[in-house]
Scaffold this motif. Structure first.
Motif, PDB file in Angstrom:
ATOM      1  N   PHE A 107       0.829  -1.210   0.000  1.00 52.23           N
ATOM      2  CA  PHE A 107       0.000   0.000   0.000  1.00 52.23           C
ATOM      3  C   PHE A 107       0.867   1.265   0.000  1.00 52.23           C
ATOM      4  CE2 PHE A 107      -4.579  -0.780   0.271  1.00 52.23           C
ATOM      5  CZ  PHE A 107      -4.578  -2.156   0.268  1.00 52.23           C
ATOM      6  N   ASN A 136      -5.029 -23.465  -7.921  1.00 51.80           N
ATOM      7  CA  ASN A 136      -6.053 -23.500  -6.867  1.00 51.80           C
ATOM      8  C   ASN A 136      -7.409 -23.957  -7.387  1.00 51.80           C
ATOM      9  OD1 ASN A 136      -4.343 -22.567  -4.755  1.00 51.80           O
ATOM     10  ND2 ASN A 136      -4.486 -20.492  -5.575  1.00 51.80           N
ATOM     11  N   LEU A 195      -9.133 -22.750  -9.896  1.00 45.23           N
ATOM     12  CA  LEU A 195     -10.001 -21.642 -10.306  1.00 45.23           C
ATOM     13  C   LEU A 195      -9.744 -21.271 -11.760  1.00 45.23           C
ATOM     14  CD1 LEU A 195      -9.555 -19.297  -7.202  1.00 45.23           C
ATOM     15  CD2 LEU A 195     -11.489 -20.794  -7.663  1.00 45.23           C
ATOM     16  N   LEU A 213     -11.291 -15.028 -10.566  1.00 43.49           N
ATOM     17  CA  LEU A 213     -10.491 -14.045  -9.812  1.00 43.49           C
ATOM     18  C   LEU A 213     -11.228 -12.714  -9.679  1.00 43.49           C
ATOM     19  CD1 LEU A 213      -6.817 -14.615 -11.065  1.00 43.49           C
ATOM     20  CD2 LEU A 213      -8.130 -15.864  -9.359  1.00 43.49           C
ATOM     21  N   ARG A 252     -14.381 -12.437  -8.850  1.00 47.84           N
ATOM     22  CA  ARG A 252     -15.548 -12.624  -7.983  1.00 47.84           C
ATOM     23  C   ARG A 252     -15.750 -11.454  -7.016  1.00 47.84           C
ATOM     24  NH1 ARG A 252     -14.457 -18.605  -5.700  1.00 47.84           N
ATOM     25  NH2 ARG A 252     -15.026 -19.786  -7.551  1.00 47.84           N
ATOM     26  N   PRO A 286     -17.429 -11.238  -3.536  1.00 46.49           N
ATOM     27  CA  PRO A 286     -18.105 -11.986  -2.475  1.00 46.49           C
ATOM     28  C   PRO A 286     -19.285 -11.205  -1.912  1.00 46.49           C
ATOM     29  CG  PRO A 286     -15.819 -11.509  -1.907  1.00 46.49           C
ATOM     30  CD  PRO A 286     -16.078 -10.855  -3.208  1.00 46.49           C
ATOM     31  N   PRO A 333     -20.721  -9.428   3.878  1.00 45.66           N
ATOM     32  CA  PRO A 333     -20.681 -10.180   5.132  1.00 45.66           C
ATOM     33  C   PRO A 333     -21.508  -9.469   6.199  1.00 45.66           C
ATOM     34  CG  PRO A 333     -18.715  -8.865   4.904  1.00 45.66           C
ATOM     35  CD  PRO A 333     -19.507  -8.643   3.648  1.00 45.66           C
ATOM     36  N   TRP A 389      -6.507 -13.055  -3.657  1.00 48.65           N
ATOM     37  CA  TRP A 389      -6.653 -12.864  -5.101  1.00 48.65           C
ATOM     38  C   TRP A 389      -6.782 -14.192  -5.838  1.00 48.65           C
ATOM     39  CZ3 TRP A 389      -2.129  -8.832  -5.695  1.00 48.65           C
ATOM     40  CH2 TRP A 389      -2.618  -7.542  -5.417  1.00 48.65           C
ATOM     41  N   THR A 390      -6.040 -15.209  -5.355  1.00 48.37           N
ATOM     42  CA  THR A 390      -5.966 -16.430  -6.171  1.00 48.37           C
ATOM     43  C   THR A 390      -6.492 -17.702  -5.498  1.00 48.37           C
ATOM     44  OG1 THR A 390      -3.718 -16.937  -5.432  1.00 48.37           O
ATOM     45  CG2 THR A 390      -3.909 -15.519  -7.364  1.00 48.37           C
ATOM     46  N   ARG A 391      -6.864 -17.646  -4.225  1.00 45.26           N
ATOM     47  CA  ARG A 391      -7.441 -18.846  -3.578  1.00 45.26           C
ATOM     48  C   ARG A 391      -8.905 -18.652  -3.242  1.00 45.26           C
ATOM     49  NH1 ARG A 391      -3.732 -20.383   1.314  1.00 45.26           N
ATOM     50  NH2 ARG A 391      -5.444 -21.792   1.752  1.00 45.26           N
ATOM     51  N   PRO A 416     -10.944 -15.568  -3.988  1.00 46.33           N
ATOM     52  CA  PRO A 416     -10.966 -14.188  -4.519  1.00 46.33           C
ATOM     53  C   PRO A 416     -11.957 -13.265  -3.803  1.00 46.33           C
ATOM     54  CG  PRO A 416     -10.913 -15.782  -6.309  1.00 46.33           C
ATOM     55  CD  PRO A 416     -11.116 -16.571  -5.043  1.00 46.33           C
ATOM     56  N   GLY A 417     -11.416 -12.175  -3.306  1.00 43.89           N
ATOM     57  CA  GLY A 417     -12.259 -11.185  -2.633  1.00 43.89           C
ATOM     58  C   GLY A 417     -12.306 -11.338  -1.123  1.00 43.89           C
ATOM     59  N   HIS A 455     -12.985 -10.018   5.808  1.00 45.91           N
ATOM     60  CA  HIS A 455     -13.946  -9.543   4.797  1.00 45.91           C
ATOM     61  C   HIS A 455     -13.804  -8.042   4.531  1.00 45.91           C
ATOM     62  CE1 HIS A 455     -15.980 -13.391   4.894  1.00 45.91           C
ATOM     63  NE2 HIS A 455     -16.025 -13.326   6.209  1.00 45.91           N
ATOM     64  N   ALA A 514     -14.882  -6.664   0.987  1.00 47.63           N
ATOM     65  CA  ALA A 514     -16.331  -6.635   0.738  1.00 47.63           C
ATOM     66  C   ALA A 514     -17.011  -5.600   1.640  1.00 47.63           C
ATOM     67  CB  ALA A 514     -16.924  -8.019   0.976  1.00 47.63           C
ATOM     68  N   LEU A 528      -6.589  -5.596   0.845  1.00 43.57           N
ATOM     69  CA  LEU A 528      -6.065  -5.853  -0.509  1.00 43.57           C
ATOM     70  C   LEU A 528      -7.106  -6.472  -1.436  1.00 43.57           C
ATOM     71  CD1 LEU A 528      -3.431  -5.705  -2.194  1.00 43.57           C
ATOM     72  CD2 LEU A 528      -2.964  -8.048  -1.501  1.00 43.57           C
ATOM     73  N   LEU A 538      -8.388  -5.840  -7.646  1.00 44.37           N
ATOM     74  CA  LEU A 538      -8.040  -7.061  -8.380  1.00 44.37           C
ATOM     75  C   LEU A 538      -6.521  -7.172  -8.536  1.00 44.37           C
ATOM     76  CD1 LEU A 538     -10.666  -6.860 -11.285  1.00 44.37           C
ATOM     77  CD2 LEU A 538     -10.632  -8.547  -9.439  1.00 44.37           C
ATOM     78  N   ARG A 557     -12.098  -4.065  -8.231  1.00 45.64           N
ATOM     79  CA  ARG A 557     -12.965  -5.252  -8.226  1.00 45.64           C
ATOM     80  C   ARG A 557     -14.440  -4.827  -8.272  1.00 45.64           C
ATOM     81  NH1 ARG A 557     -12.116 -10.432  -6.692  1.00 45.64           N
ATOM     82  NH2 ARG A 557     -10.108  -9.924  -5.754  1.00 45.64           N
TER      83      ARG A 557
END
Lengths: 229, 168
Positions: free
Chosen positions: A66, A202, A204, A209, A211, A213, A216, B44-46, B48-49, B59, B62, B93, B97, B112
């Motif tokens: 960052f 993984n 996917l 990538l 997505r 979510p 929550p 990012w790769t397992r 995502p998000g 989270h 999101a 992070l 994306l 994203r």
């Protein structure tokens, strides 16, 4: 001359920050007494801080998070400031930094270097110099390329810049660079090979990538009157 | 809704914050132990998000995506955020994306989410130097660019009392 090399990568195993330290080590003065430390999510021990304050030169090698210093390393820096010996006769520590970032341009490391400089002022250290190198994730695939040639040509200049300042004791302005490699090819390979390759491992697909979510459950802060005392 | 990230526990200002942050997503260090980002790119790769570290902060991407503003209240630390606020930033992070785009001639992450936040940073602390303030301004600007924020604001206060008066 005592030199402490700090690997500030939170990853386990081989790291890009460790790669830079490995390339620096053979260029340091032969008589130097070199010790290495790993600052990850696990904090340093009390005796580690005591040792760091007995060193002449501190070399920080870390990834850019960052646009700045990653939080685990920042915590170590604040700890070090708080533990500063009260004895004014303490030796002056010279600080150097090697920052690698995941973007292409090395000058995106500038603010992290500024933070290290500001930390030095707070702690009474001398800031020697630093370099920032872009496309750090390329290092892992360039292990057999000699520093100073091919894509690592500019890394050769960066290390030379740092080592000159360490040997001479003179301050130098920070240096920022990136691999000698076309940016569009780096961007293409990072997408196709790195990100899509990792997704495939993984289970996917590339579209996964992206997505988003679901939202929550968020515990909103209650009004002051509702808080049980 | 606003996401308010703060380190005011350390300054002993929690009761004021409860009033200021009522109805908002307030994130402070007293809520739960936060783990440091390990740079694994799992968000990012397992999954995502979503961060793969199983704690209360997984989270954050999101959660930020349903906010229109992110307010950072932080002790100015060498021209950056305090370790806790920095830790929260690092753990967001997944909000962006892994893919890249070019903005102002430099590589940055693609967003994203479609929505864009406003980024507001309020730094407090005694004896902040001009250099530290300059670094902090540039840092917030750079973070705003990378998070795809529509605009950003940075302010500095000599102490928490001044900060509270300004935000009241």
């Amino acid at each position: 001359m005592k030199i402490a090399m700090i690997n500030g990568s939170p990853k386990g195993g081989a790291t890009n920050s460790g790669f830079l330290l490995d390339k620096l080590r053979p260029l340091l003065p032969r008589e130097a007494e070199i010790s290495t430390y790993r600052v990850g999510p696990k904090a340093l021990k009390e005796e580690d801080y005591d040792e760091l304050y007995r060193t002449d030169i501190l070399v920080l090698s870390f990834p850019l998070y960052f646009d700045a210093v990653p939080s685990h390393l920042l915590r170590m820096m604040t700890e070090m400031e708080q533990r500063r010996p009260v004895d004014e006769s303490q030796r002056t520590i010279r600080v150097y930094a090697m920052v690698n970032n995941g973007f292409f341009e090395g000058d995106q490391c500038k603010l992290a270097v500024n933070i290290v400089e500001n930390w030095c002022e707070r702690c009474g250290f001398h800031f020697g110099t630093a370099f920032g190198h872009g496309a750090g994730e390329m290092f892992s695939s360039l292990g057999n390329v000699p520093v100073g040639s091919g894509p690592l040509k500019n890394l050769g200049f960066a290390l030379e810049h740092l080592v000159h300042s360490i040997r001479s004791g003179e301050h130098a302005e920070p240096f920022f660079t990136q691999p000698k490699f076309p940016r569009f090819l780096w961007q293409l390979s990072s997408t196709r090979l790195f990100w899509h390759g990792a997704a495939k491992k993984n289970g996917l697909k590339p579209k996964d990538l992206r997505r988003r979510p679901g939202i929550p459950p968020i515990r909103l802060s209650p009004p002051e009157n509702d808080v049980k005392r | 809704m606003k996401m308010i990230v703060h380190d005011l526990e350390e300054a002993g200002e929690i009761s004021w914050l409860r009033e200021f942050g009522a109805g908002q997503d307030v994130i402070g260090s007293e809520d739960a132990v936060i783990r440091h980002c390990t740079g694994c790119f799992g968000c990012w790769t397992r999954t995502p998000g979503t961060c793969v570290l199983k704690d209360e902060y997984r989270h954050l991407g999101a959660r930020l995506a349903v906010c229109d503003e992110m307010i950072l209240i932080s002790r100015c630390t060498y021209g950056g955020y305090s370790p806790f606020v920095c830790n929260v930033m690092n753990r967001t992070l997944s909000y962006v994306l892994p893919y890249f785009r070019t903005l102002e001639g430099q590589t940055h992450h693609q967003p994203r989410y479609e929505q864009a936040i406003r980024l507001t940073a309020c730094f407090y602390g005694e004896n902040m130097t001009e250099k530290e303030c300059g670094t902090a301004r540039s840092l917030v600007r750079a973070n705003a660019l990378n998070l795809g924020a529509e605009r950003f604001e940075v302010s500095f206060y000599d102490n928490v009392r001044q900060l509270k008066e300004a935000l009241a």
